[in-house]
Design an enzyme around this catalytic site. Structure first.
Site, short mmCIF file in Angstrom:
data_model
loop_
_atom_site.label_atom_id
_atom_site.label_comp_id
_atom_site.label_asym_id
_atom_site.label_seq_id
_atom_site.Cartn_x
_atom_site.Cartn_y
_atom_site.Cartn_z
N TYR A 181 0.84 -1.19 0.00
CA TYR A 181 0.00 0.00 0.00
C TYR A 181 0.88 1.25 0.00
O TYR A 181 2.06 1.20 0.36
CB TYR A 181 -0.92 -0.03 1.23
CG TYR A 181 -1.83 1.17 1.37
CD1 TYR A 181 -2.81 1.44 0.42
CD2 TYR A 181 -1.70 2.03 2.45
CE1 TYR A 181 -3.62 2.55 0.54
CE2 TYR A 181 -2.52 3.14 2.59
CZ TYR A 181 -3.48 3.39 1.63
OH TYR A 181 -4.29 4.49 1.75
N THR A 183 1.52 3.72 1.78
CA THR A 183 2.28 4.17 2.95
C THR A 183 3.31 3.15 3.42
O THR A 183 4.01 3.39 4.42
CB THR A 183 1.34 4.47 4.13
OG1 THR A 183 0.63 3.28 4.48
CG2 THR A 183 0.35 5.57 3.78
N LYS A 184 3.42 2.01 2.75
CA LYS A 184 4.30 0.94 3.23
C LYS A 184 5.75 1.18 2.82
O LYS A 184 6.07 2.12 2.11
CB LYS A 184 3.79 -0.41 2.72
CG LYS A 184 2.42 -0.80 3.28
CD LYS A 184 2.41 -0.82 4.78
CE LYS A 184 1.14 -1.41 5.38
NZ LYS A 184 -0.06 -0.56 5.23
N ASN A 185 6.63 0.27 3.27
CA ASN A 185 8.07 0.48 3.09
C ASN A 185 8.48 0.41 1.63
O ASN A 185 9.41 1.09 1.20
CB ASN A 185 8.86 -0.54 3.91
CG ASN A 185 8.69 -0.29 5.40
OD1 ASN A 185 8.04 0.67 5.82
ND2 ASN A 185 9.28 -1.15 6.21
#
Length: 386
Positions: A181, A183-185
């Site tokens: 997603y 906002t993920k790393n």
């Protein structure tokens, strides 16, 4: 004060992703195809596992892993109350019953000491969540699973780079589920992945993720000629597109560089906030690797002199984007009505959920951005602006 909002979790997107997406668009193959297959191979290699299946979300990954684990309607799955609702919803969608166990007050991960007490004859799996990128106590959880012949489905949405005693998160149980997603790393915009050691499980997840159509149905429009397919189960529309994978293959190549950048920001926050009356994340445990996905502080009104929600509002007013991960699952009306869960039954998750704030932590942050976050926290906490 910043003139523009510092967006929480904004991803670092570079020219390689843009060029790859453009190439995919020009190729005419936008849906599930060869770029998805490449991303699956690359992720499997990174994790050192035999099989990886790309899907459109971690939610889909969790849902299909539960089905592939042969968990049936009425079976119980033990998990944590401190997680995103998708963890619980995936269990419900599979027809199973989520059973909550409170978290450890410091690590914020599921407490193995309480898991065993919740095991019944209906329990079929444990679904640990590696919260914020910190590994759960996998030795203890694996021992419980072995003693009771339970399966483990790891929610690794925060834990792409996480390791526990030299082993990568997602490789301890039957399935590891990951999120890409925005906002993920590493990101694909929307997207997820399942890793597994079992070819049969991988094949079933791939089939269920594309309407229940038989193997390699995505190739039916390829240059080898039309491929007939058969629907062998009632599946879902969970497949990843080549346009998404085009972003992911280049994000994955920079996963280590991004991890080091977030580690540097984490350490800067730790040093800057050491003397403030707030609770910082617990130290990283020996022989583990933290993914540094979320930097969570706890705002206790009795110690800080202001409420968590006032802190949130003031940070936003100062143009610093922040998050809350998470209000505990039993706080939400739907779960209270369906399962009669009450927040007080899970006191650690309740307290954390009511006090927690996630500060910006992204490889995209500049040193100036980081200092803006620090200055805003000091302005609010140290000076207690009214």
């Amino acid at each position: 004060m910043r003139k523009k909002l510092l967006i929480f979790g904004s991803p670092a997107i570079e020219d390689a992703e843009i060029e790859e997406v453009s190439a995919v668009m020009k190729s005419g193959w936008l849906g599930t195809g060869p770029t998805v297959a490449r991303f699956e191979r690359d992720f499997s290699d990174y994790k050192g596992t035999e099989y990886a299946v790309a899907l459109n979300s971690c939610t889909a990954a969790l849902h299909l892993s539960i089905l592939a684990a042969s968990i049936k309607e009425g079976d119980e799955v033990i998990t944590t109350p401190l997680t995103f609702c998708a963890t619980i919803n995936a269990i419900i969608h599979a027809g199973a019953i989520p059973v909550l166990v409170d978290v450890d007050s410091e690590t914020m991960n599921i407490n193995p000491n309480e898991v065993e007490a919740k095991v019944t004859s209906k329990t079929k799996a444990i679904l640990p969540v590696h919260f914020a990128g910190r590994s759960c106590d996998m030795d203890a959880l694996c021992q419980i699973a072995g003693n009771h012949k339970l399966k483990i489905i790891e929610d690794c949405a925060h834990a792409i780079e996480t390791e526990y005693q030299g082993r990568k998160a997602g490789t301890f149980g039957e399935f590891g589920c990951f999120s890409f997603y925005v906002t993920k790393n590493i990101v694909t915009g929307e997207g997820g992945m399942v890793i597994t050691k079992c070819e049969e499980d991988a094949a079933r997840i791939k089939m269920l993720g594309l309407h229940g159509m038989s193997k390699d149905a995505w190739k039916r429009f390829g240059d080898e000629g039309y491929k007939h397919y058969q629907v062998v189960e009632c599946g879902y529309k969970y497949n990843m597109m080549d346009m998404q994978a085009a972003i992911g293959i280049h994000q994955l190549q920079r996963v280590e560089a991004y991890w080091h950048r977030r580690q540097k920001i984490w350490q800067r926050y730790n040093k800057a906030f050491a003397d403030l009356p707030i609770t910082l994340p617990a130290p990283v445990e020996p022989d583990t690797r933290h993914a540094y996905h979320l930097y969570t502080i706890l705002i206790d009104e009795q110690h800080c002199g202001l409420s968590r929600d006032r802190f949130l509002d003031t940070m936003t007013a100062l143009n610093i984007g922040i998050g809350v991960h998470y209000l505990s699952i039993p706080e939400h009306p739907y779960y209270q009505q369906r399962f009669a869960w009450q927040p007080e039954d899970y006191p650690h998750a309740m307290r954390i959920g009511r006090q927690t704030v996630s500060l910006p932590l992204s490889a995209k942050l500049t040193d100036s951005d980081v200092e803006d976050v620090i200055n805003a926290v000091f302005l609010i906490i140290a000076l207690k602006e009214k």
